[in-house]
Design a protein around this motif. Structure first.
Motif, PDB file in Angstrom:
ATOM      1  N   GLY A 349       0.817  -1.197   0.000  1.00  0.00           N
ATOM      2  CA  GLY A 349       0.000   0.000   0.000  1.00  0.00           C
ATOM      3  C   GLY A 349       0.856   1.254   0.000  1.00  0.00           C
ATOM      4  O   GLY A 349       1.866   1.341   0.700  1.00  0.00           O
ATOM      5  N   SER A 350       0.443   2.230  -0.782  1.00  0.00           N
ATOM      6  CA  SER A 350       1.208   3.468  -0.828  1.00  0.00           C
ATOM      7  C   SER A 350       1.169   4.212   0.504  1.00  0.00           C
ATOM      8  O   SER A 350       1.977   5.099   0.757  1.00  0.00           O
ATOM      9  N   GLY A 351       0.242   3.821   1.399  1.00  0.00           N
ATOM     10  CA  GLY A 351       0.195   4.417   2.730  1.00  0.00           C
ATOM     11  C   GLY A 351       1.106   3.727   3.726  1.00  0.00           C
ATOM     12  O   GLY A 351       1.207   4.165   4.873  1.00  0.00           O
ATOM     13  N   GLY A 352       1.752   2.647   3.315  1.00  0.00           N
ATOM     14  CA  GLY A 352       2.702   1.958   4.182  1.00  0.00           C
ATOM     15  C   GLY A 352       2.242   0.600   4.653  1.00  0.00           C
ATOM     16  O   GLY A 352       3.023  -0.141   5.277  1.00  0.00           O
ATOM     17  N   GLN A 353       0.981   0.218   4.404  1.00  0.00           N
ATOM     18  CA  GLN A 353       0.452  -1.055   4.859  1.00  0.00           C
ATOM     19  C   GLN A 353       0.785  -2.165   3.860  1.00  0.00           C
ATOM     20  O   GLN A 353       0.619  -1.999   2.650  1.00  0.00           O
ATOM     21  N   ALA A 354       1.247  -3.312   4.399  1.00  0.00           N
ATOM     22  CA  ALA A 354       1.439  -4.516   3.606  1.00  0.00           C
ATOM     23  C   ALA A 354       0.349  -5.501   3.978  1.00  0.00           C
ATOM     24  O   ALA A 354       0.072  -5.702   5.167  1.00  0.00           O
ATOM     25  N   LEU A 355      -0.295  -6.122   2.969  1.00  0.00           N
ATOM     26  CA  LEU A 355      -1.387  -7.054   3.220  1.00  0.00           C
ATOM     27  C   LEU A 355      -1.110  -8.382   2.522  1.00  0.00           C
ATOM     28  O   LEU A 355      -0.602  -8.404   1.379  1.00  0.00           O
ATOM     29  N   LEU A 356      -1.465  -9.472   3.205  1.00  0.00           N
ATOM     30  CA  LEU A 356      -1.428 -10.807   2.629  1.00  0.00           C
ATOM     31  C   LEU A 356      -2.859 -11.306   2.507  1.00  0.00           C
ATOM     32  O   LEU A 356      -3.625 -11.256   3.479  1.00  0.00           O
ATOM     33  N   TRP A 357      -3.225 -11.802   1.312  1.00  0.00           N
ATOM     34  CA  TRP A 357      -4.601 -12.204   1.024  1.00  0.00           C
ATOM     35  C   TRP A 357      -4.665 -13.704   0.756  1.00  0.00           C
ATOM     36  O   TRP A 357      -3.847 -14.251   0.015  1.00  0.00           O
ATOM     37  N   ASN A 358      -5.675 -14.350   1.342  1.00  0.00           N
ATOM     38  CA  ASN A 358      -5.923 -15.768   1.101  1.00  0.00           C
ATOM     39  C   ASN A 358      -6.802 -15.905  -0.136  1.00  0.00           C
ATOM     40  O   ASN A 358      -7.919 -15.374  -0.174  1.00  0.00           O
ATOM     41  N   MET A 359      -6.328 -16.640  -1.144  1.00  0.00           N
ATOM     42  CA  MET A 359      -7.078 -16.750  -2.386  1.00  0.00           C
ATOM     43  C   MET A 359      -8.213 -17.761  -2.310  1.00  0.00           C
ATOM     44  O   MET A 359      -9.071 -17.816  -3.193  1.00  0.00           O
ATOM     45  N   ASN A 360      -8.241 -18.580  -1.277  1.00  0.00           N
ATOM     46  CA  ASN A 360      -9.339 -19.538  -1.147  1.00  0.00           C
ATOM     47  C   ASN A 360     -10.649 -18.845  -0.773  1.00  0.00           C
ATOM     48  O   ASN A 360     -11.715 -19.209  -1.268  1.00  0.00           O
ATOM     49  N   ASN A 361     -10.550 -17.822   0.122  1.00  0.00           N
ATOM     50  CA  ASN A 361     -11.771 -17.139   0.539  1.00  0.00           C
ATOM     51  C   ASN A 361     -11.711 -15.618   0.393  1.00  0.00           C
ATOM     52  O   ASN A 361     -12.672 -14.920   0.700  1.00  0.00           O
ATOM     53  N   GLY A 362     -10.559 -15.105  -0.046  1.00  0.00           N
ATOM     54  CA  GLY A 362     -10.429 -13.669  -0.249  1.00  0.00           C
ATOM     55  C   GLY A 362     -10.213 -12.884   1.032  1.00  0.00           C
ATOM     56  O   GLY A 362     -10.268 -11.651   1.017  1.00  0.00           O
ATOM     57  N   ALA A 363      -9.943 -13.582   2.150  1.00  0.00           N
ATOM     58  CA  ALA A 363      -9.763 -12.898   3.427  1.00  0.00           C
ATOM     59  C   ALA A 363      -8.338 -12.396   3.592  1.00  0.00           C
ATOM     60  O   ALA A 363      -7.400 -12.907   2.975  1.00  0.00           O
ATOM     61  N   VAL A 364      -8.177 -11.377   4.462  1.00  0.00           N
ATOM     62  CA  VAL A 364      -6.852 -10.859   4.784  1.00  0.00           C
ATOM     63  C   VAL A 364      -6.208 -11.788   5.812  1.00  0.00           C
ATOM     64  O   VAL A 364      -6.758 -12.024   6.898  1.00  0.00           O
ATOM     65  N   ILE A 365      -5.034 -12.316   5.490  1.00  0.00           N
ATOM     66  CA  ILE A 365      -4.309 -13.192   6.405  1.00  0.00           C
ATOM     67  C   ILE A 365      -3.525 -12.376   7.424  1.00  0.00           C
ATOM     68  O   ILE A 365      -3.511 -12.670   8.614  1.00  0.00           O
TER      69      ILE A 365
END
Length: 862
Positions: A349-365
């Protein structure tokens, strides 16, 4: 039979006239008449059998049954030549070869629609070998550039901002984007090993294919144009170019099977292109902001796209159906990447946040603040670790869970990109100042830097030549010192040897004196024993006068011997001490001179190696300079060979045209020779038709007379019937009159039927007479047409002869051009061979001796 032959010859005449008018075969003038004769009854606008309309040019192209320049890929040509089923026309022989030649020339000539229209260029697959793309690490050694261009496209005084960087998945390769070029470095030695020209502008995104055999660059000129280019890593050749954007491409990727390229940018659209044809095959319209991230999943099933407004979408790559609409970023997304198992997507994220996403359900890990001022980059290692870059000028690594590992310092401006090398043991980061730093992942120690603004080959050669000059002078100085040190050491060694020899002589003298002293001591000991014995006897009272006399006689020489040997030993010790005294100093001096000689020799050897290294590096850049000419010569050879192939095709087409015109002239000559016989047949047909008409008219007159007679009889019978009927009505009681009326009525009816039959026969005969007269008129017209054609045929034969002569002249010219092209290709090949030999020689000079010997031995064993 003759009429059919006449019609076919007439058609050939039309087609030949069309060909004679222009060498370019067109759909409207040449091909459509062939289709009209054989195909349009089933394949027209109103009746589209198999949904194919051959009467309209655009409909033929839409049906995809012809391929410009490719007969093998043109199903239409294959079925009309009966090479494939279903054969066309169905259940009929092939159409005439002269007509097949027209269709063949039309396809090979580029499917020209009408006179003056442009040909369609043959579409070729631009990315080869897609059927066996490995899903993981390819077998054999990693794909590395071979004999690539090292001359910068643009000689930059200072590097620009590094906005694109990529590491190969299986090879030690680092690709860095620079203005109008992509620079490829070896990640171990950080040497420049390839320059890939990108005149389209500045690369904004770089991607190696999952197999590591291709390198993709997307970019362009801001607000002007955008393009994606794909190179073969080994040969450095362009294999695909797609996109025609109105702004620079900001994000792009190639699918794992290398069949598609997805790109996007300021248009807010994701365009999908085929690598085989270079054509756009689909467009995704979902983003509301500039697209900043695009990447296919490693298994090729999904496609992730992100934008600067925080929009993140995951699509089914084959159907383009939306798979996930992921909401989690409040600010824009700088980059998106997939984990190797295709189960997790990471976003920066350009705001500084890094996110990991689960592709099985689309949830944020996992979600964490990776860089306080903002993130600019994120990438996975093969083992699931992450590396990020941020506006805080820092590159960081993270565990797969998002837990921090270590920070990498040394950038002087905002970090723009961060990547792991192929081994995962090195971390590479870039910044806005144009600096690229390489760190050891284990301890975050910088192991090297890259300035992506390489000097020209000439500048490098000059720098190495200056370095060689300095190194050569240094070597001469050190070699002179080495020779002087060795000469001094030889003198010291000779002097040491001389004094060692003196010492060895003194030592030998000392040893002789010592031995003599030992003998004299032994003799003295014997004498002393004898004296001791004599004394013992004397003490027993015996007569020892003689013994004492003997003792006195021995004591004097024994004492003298002792004095002499003692003096000799003393002298020998003194001489030995005198000989050994200078040896200590000489030994020390010799050790110093020997050490100095060794140091001088080592310094000279180091200087020699420096000179050899400079020479090798100079040879390398000489080879690189030669390689520029070599690659240019290679391109000239390939271009000339392509031109030669085109000349060969044109020559073959001219040969086909000559052959067709020779057949047309032969057919015309044969038909002209048949004209007298055809005219006699037509005259006989006219005479027969005339005789038939005369006889029919005569018979028609007889039938008309018979009809008149039957009409007269019928009228008379009707008059008689009317008279008898009137009389019977007047005499109603007269049965005889009533019977007469009935008989008269039967007679009238019979005569009426006979009259009608005669009228029918007459009418039928009139139709026959009309038909016979039509046949007569047609025969007369056919004879007149034959006479007109015969009158014009000498001119037609002359025209065909001229057309054939013109085609033969063109064929000879093409043959001359073809031969000149062959000579030119041979000359260019010879030139390339010379340049290539010079390049190989310079390459050999650039290889260290040990490496060359090992390589030669390996080549010999193989």
């Amino acid at each position: 039979m003759r009429i059919t032959l006449f019609m076919m010859v007439g058609l050939c005449t039309v087609f030949a006239a069309a060909l004679a008018g222009a060498d370019v075969v067109t759909f409207e003038d040449d091909v459509l008449p062939v289709f009209r004769d054989h195909c349009l009854s089933c394949h027209n606008t109103e009746k589209k059998r198999a949904d194919i309309d051959l009467s309209v040019y655009s409909a033929i192209l839409d049906a995809d049954i012809v391929a410009a320049g490719d007969l093998d890929d043109s199903i239409l040509y294959q079925v009309i030549t009966h090479a494939e089923k279903p054969t066309m026309p169905p259940d009929q022989p092939k159409i005439a070869e002269s007509q097949l030649a027209i269709v063949r020339a039309w396809i090979e000539g580029g499917l020209v629609e009408r006179s003056g229209a442009k040909a369609i260029h043959k579409k070729k697959s631009s990315v080869a070998g897609l059927s066996d793309v490995p899903s993981g690490r390819p077998d054999g050694p990693p794909c590395m550039p071979i004999d690539s261009l090292l001359e910068p496209t643009v000689a930059l005084e200072r590097p620009g901002t590094v906005t694109a960087m990529a590491c190969a998945p299986w090879a030690p390769l680092l690709a860095v984007g620079a203005r109008q070029q992509v620079l490829v470095y070896h990640t171990a030695g950080l040497d420049l090993i390839a320059v890939l020209p990108f005149p389209e502008g500045t690369p904004q995104v770089l991607r190696f294919s999952r197999s590591g055999t291709l390198l993709l660059a997307g970019g362009g000129r801001a607000g002007h144009s955008g393009r994606v280019v794909v190179w073969d890593v080994e040969t450095s050749r362009r294999v695909c170019e797609v996109g025609d954007e109105l702004d620079a491409v900001m994000a792009a990727d190639i699918s794992p099977d290398q069949t598609e390229i997805a790109l996007g940018g300021a248009s807010k659209l994701v365009h999908i292109y085929s690598t085989a044809t270079g054509e756009r095959v689909d467009t995704i319209r979902k983003h509301a902001e500039w697209i900043t991230g695009i990447q296919y999943s490693p298994d090729g099933v999904l496609l992730a796209t992100a934008d600067r407004g925080g929009g993140l979408f995951v699509w089914e790559s084959f159907s383009r159906q939306l798979f996930h609409d992921l909401r989690g970023h409040d600010t824009g997304i700088a980059e998106v990447c997939w984990r190797a198992d295709s189960d997790v997507v990471a976003t920066a994220g350009s705001g500084g946040q890094a996110l990991l996403w689960n592709m099985n359900n689309g949830a944020v890990i996992k979600k964490w603040k990776a860089h306080e001022p903002g993130m600019t980059s994120i990438a996975f290692a093969a083992d699931g670790r992450l590396v990020t870059a941020g506006r805080d000028q820092v590159v960081k690594t993270w565990q797969a869970s998002g837990k921090g590992i270590r920070a990498f310092l040394g950038l002087t401006d905002i970090a723009t990109r961060a990547r792991f090398d192929e081994s995962g043991t090195r971390v590479i980061g870039s910044d806005w100042a144009g600096q690229v730093v390489v760190w050891s992942e284990k301890d975050a120690v910088a192991v090297g830097k890259i300035v992506p603004a390489p000097p020209t080959i000439a500048a490098r050669s000059m720098a190495v030549a200056k370095e060689l000059s300095v190194a050569s002078k240094e070597f001469k100085s050190r070699d002179s010192k080495r020779a002087e040190a060795e000469r001094l050491d030889v003198g010291r060694a000779a002097e040491l040897a001389k004094f060692t020899k003196v010492r060895d002589g003194a030592l030998a003298d000392h040893e002789g004196a010592r031995l003599r002293l030992e003998k004299s001591e032994a003799l003295l000991a014997a004498i002393q024993s004898a004296i001791t014995a004599a004394v013992a006897v004397a003490e027993q009272g015996a007569d020892v006068s003689g013994l004492l006399e003997t003792q006195r006689g021995l004591s004097v020489p024994a004492a003298a011997l002792r004095d002499v040997t003692s003096a000799e030993e003393t002298a020998a010790k003194t001489a030995l001490a005198a000989a050994e005294a200078p040896l200590v100093e000489l030994g020390r001096s010799r050790s110093e001179s020997e050490l100095a000689a060794k140091k001088a020799a080592a310094a000279a050897e180091l200087a020699r190696r420096s000179v050899a290294d400079c020479k090798r590096r100079l040879s390398r850049w000489e080879a690189a300079a030669i390689n520029v000419a070599r690659l240019r010569a290679r391109d000239e050879v390939e271009s000339a060979e392509a031109g030669l192939a085109l000349l060969q095709e044109e020559h073959d087409a001219k040969q086909l045209l000559v052959d067709a015109r020779q057949r047309e002239l032969s057919d015309a000559t044969r038909w002209a020779s048949d004209l007298p016989g055809d005219r006699a047949q037509h005259e006989a047909r006219i005479a027969m038709a005339t005789a038939t008409c005369t006889a029919a008219n005569q018979e028609l007159g007889a039938l008309r007379d018979q009809l008149d007679k039957r009409v007269a009889l019928y009228d008379a019978a009707k008059a008689l019937l009317a008279s008898v009927t009137q009389r019977a009505e007047a005499d109603a009681e007269n049965e005889a009159l009533r019977d007469a009326v009935m008989h008269a009525q039967s007679t009238v009816e019979a005569l009426g039927r006979d009259r009608d039959a005669a009228q029918g026969v007459l009418d039928a005969h009139r139709v026959q007479v009309s038909a016979d007269e039509s046949v007569q008129l047609a025969a007369v017209a056919a004879l007149a047409k034959l006479d007109a054609t015969a009158a014009a045929w000498p001119a037609e034969i002359e025209r065909r002869e001229l057309a054939l002569e013109s085609s033969v002249v063109d064929l000879r010219k093409k043959a001359g051009d073809l031969e000149a092209g062959r000579v030119g290709v041979q000359r260019l090949r010879a030139r390339f061979a010379q340049v290539d030999a010079r390049f190989r020689e310079a390459q050999d000079r650039a290889v260290p001796p040990g490496v060359k010997q090992s390589r030669d031995a390996k080549a010999k064993s193989e």
